[in-house]
Write an enzyme that holds these catalytic residues in place. Structure first.
Site, mmCIF file in Angstrom:
data_model
loop_
_atom_site.group_PDB
_atom_site.id
_atom_site.type_symbol
_atom_site.label_atom_id
_atom_site.label_comp_id
_atom_site.label_asym_id
_atom_site.label_seq_id
_atom_site.Cartn_x
_atom_site.Cartn_y
_atom_site.Cartn_z
ATOM 1 N N HIS A 1 0.869 -1.175 0.000
ATOM 2 C CA HIS A 1 0.000 0.000 0.000
ATOM 3 C C HIS A 1 0.905 1.223 0.000
ATOM 4 C CE1 HIS A 1 -3.340 -2.622 1.932
ATOM 5 N NE2 HIS A 1 -3.499 -2.547 0.612
ATOM 6 N N GLU B 1 1.592 3.354 3.101
ATOM 7 C CA GLU B 1 2.124 2.693 4.289
ATOM 8 C C GLU B 1 3.640 2.592 4.122
ATOM 9 O OE1 GLU B 1 -0.217 -0.865 4.807
ATOM 10 O OE2 GLU B 1 -2.086 0.285 4.724
ATOM 11 N N HIS C 1 3.169 -3.885 6.381
ATOM 12 C CA HIS C 1 2.096 -2.903 6.253
ATOM 13 C C HIS C 1 2.136 -1.913 7.414
ATOM 14 C CE1 HIS C 1 -0.547 -4.635 2.991
ATOM 15 N NE2 HIS C 1 0.297 -5.638 3.196
ATOM 16 N N GLU D 1 1.871 -5.778 10.478
ATOM 17 C CA GLU D 1 1.389 -4.398 10.643
ATOM 18 C C GLU D 1 2.309 -3.743 11.669
ATOM 19 O OE1 GLU D 1 -1.113 -3.030 9.024
ATOM 20 O OE2 GLU D 1 -2.199 -4.740 8.154
#
EC number: 3.4.17.3
Length: 438
Positions: A85, A88, A215, A307
């Site tokens: 992404h 990110e 991410h 994440e």
């Protein structure tokens, strides 16, 4: 002796002197950094491109190996993917920082890093979505909209763009059918974006067995499945824990990262709570056509999603803290690839067997051995166009500790590239995946 978290201490670093650059890198800066590392460590690195983005930017990979460009017998292939992404950004910067760190620590004879590079082939893709990153970065340091730059230049979320193989595996689990290396739809190339297509071809080109996808927006180690098995209710698929047959292994991998991270293991981050700092993806929220499920169902590669920050595009002054919080975890995760079983698959005449299906009792997810044709070492070699898969497939008995089998490949994919790394003089080498960690 264990620490307060019940972990064995890692092998000690001899010196930590790597001059990491703590700043955000636009595309041209990223490319310069990759080639700077290659120039500083030419004997253990190689830069190659797996394709181009919608706007024509190269998807560059930096490889670390004591023989870059060559697959060595029984040496596992691992990958890190950052910036899927575009908004990110932390994963992108951590990958550049990790690259500088590995180079400098190898040059300074840090024995832990020397062993890692000598025994592992590491592939680092800092940015899968360079076009989206440029959109996000162009907002300026204080105006990062939550979703601006997330998608690629065609407005597509790349983590919702891989062929949906979960539907087929859930059907097969209920009614019978293949449990691994599910084939791609005939028209898959027309259904995916250029960046996704490049990554799928990359997966076909190397026998990856371990991977992490970086991410931002939360702090947790997320493991498959991402797509819930539950039926849709009013068009929305309900969240529900949806484990893979290798759930124990995936939880172990996720915990390795979480407990080596500076604060992920604590669970409370970004207003969320995840016990041990890990979660099954579908139990968090259901996601269809994601990359980590695709890795597991189409190849022998076990991928988790990391994440890593509450702020998707953290300010530059936070990068050093984030690097220090992630450095040990990034190294420990790479070291996990050396757990489990490895070996060769032979027939009764000791000929190497390609496409041998290997089963482990009690785990309904097989793996398949691969055959690696010869490749000459070349600093600028790139994955080439794919040819049709060999139709013949040999079978072998179930793998067991100490057997002459290795789970270290992913060659049962419906399409196979015409160029692969291998050991010079050993064109018939066969590998499969070391995936079961006990």
């Amino acid at each position: 002796m264990t620490n307060e978290r019940g972990q064995l201490p890692p092998c000690p670093y001899l010196r930590l002197v790597a001059p990491v650059t703590f700043r955000h890198h636009r595309y041209d800066d990223l490319v310069r950094t990759l080639y700077k590392v290659q120039n500083e460590c030419p004997s253990i690195t190689r830069v190659y491109s797996i394709g181009r983005s919608v706007e024509g930017r190269h998807l560059y990979v930096l490889e670390f190996s004591d023989h870059p460009g060559i697959h060595e017998l029984l040496e596992p292939e691992v990958k890190y993917v950052g910036n899927m992404h575009g908004n990110e950004a932390l994963g992108r910067e951590l990958m550049l920082q990790l690259s500088e760190f590995l180079c400098e620590e190898f040059r300074n004879r840090n024995q832990r890093i020397v062993r890692l590079i000598q025994d592992t082939r590491i592939h680092i893709l800092p940015s899968m979505n360079p076009d989206g990153y440029e959109v996000a970065a162009a907002q300026g340091p204080n105006k990062h909209g939550y979703l601006v730059g997330r998608n690629n230049a065609n407005g597509v979320d790349l983590n919702r763009n891989f062929p949906d193989l979960n539907t087929y595996i859930y059907y097969n689990e209920k009614y019978g059918g293949p449990n691994h290396h599910l084939p791609l739809p005939d028209n898959w190339k027309s259904q995916v974006e250029p960046e996704t297509r490049a990554v799928i071809r990359w997966m076909h080109s190397f026998n990856f067995v371990l991977s992490a996808n970086l991410h931002g927006g939360a702090v947790v180690a997320n493991y498959p499945y991402d797509k819930s098995f539950e039926h849709r209710v009013r068009g929305v698929r309900r969240t529900a824990n949806t484990p893979t047959p290798d759930d124990k292994l995936f939880q172990k991998l996720a915990k390795v990262y979480s407990y080596a991270h500076g604060w992920m293991y604590q669970g409370w981050n970004c207003g969320d709570y995840f016990p041990d700092g890990i979660t099954n993806g579908a139990s968090w929220y259901s996601l269809s056509k994601g990359m980590q499920d695709f890795n597991y169902l189409h190849t022998n590669c076990f991928e988790i999603t990391l994440e890593l920050s509450c702020d998707k595009f953290p300010p530059q002054e936070e990068l050093q803290r984030e690097w220090l919080g992630n450095r040990e975890a990034l190294i420990q995760f790479l070291e996990q690839v050396h757990q489990g079983i490895k070996g060769m698959v032979h027939d009764e005449n000791y000929n190497n067997l390609a496409n041998a299906v290997i089963s482990v009792s009690g785990i309904n997810h097989d793996v398949t051995s691969g055959s690696l044709p010869p490749q000459k070492k070349h600093p600028s070699s790139k994955p080439c166009e794919e040819s049709s898969q060999q139709k013949a497939r040999s079978q072998s008995q179930s793998a067991a500790p100490g057997s002459q089998k290795e789970r270290n490949g992913n060659e049962a994919a419906p399409e196979r590239p015409c160029l692969k790394p291998t050991v010079p003089g050993n064109p018939s080498e066969t590998l499969c995946s070391c995936s079961q960690i006990r």
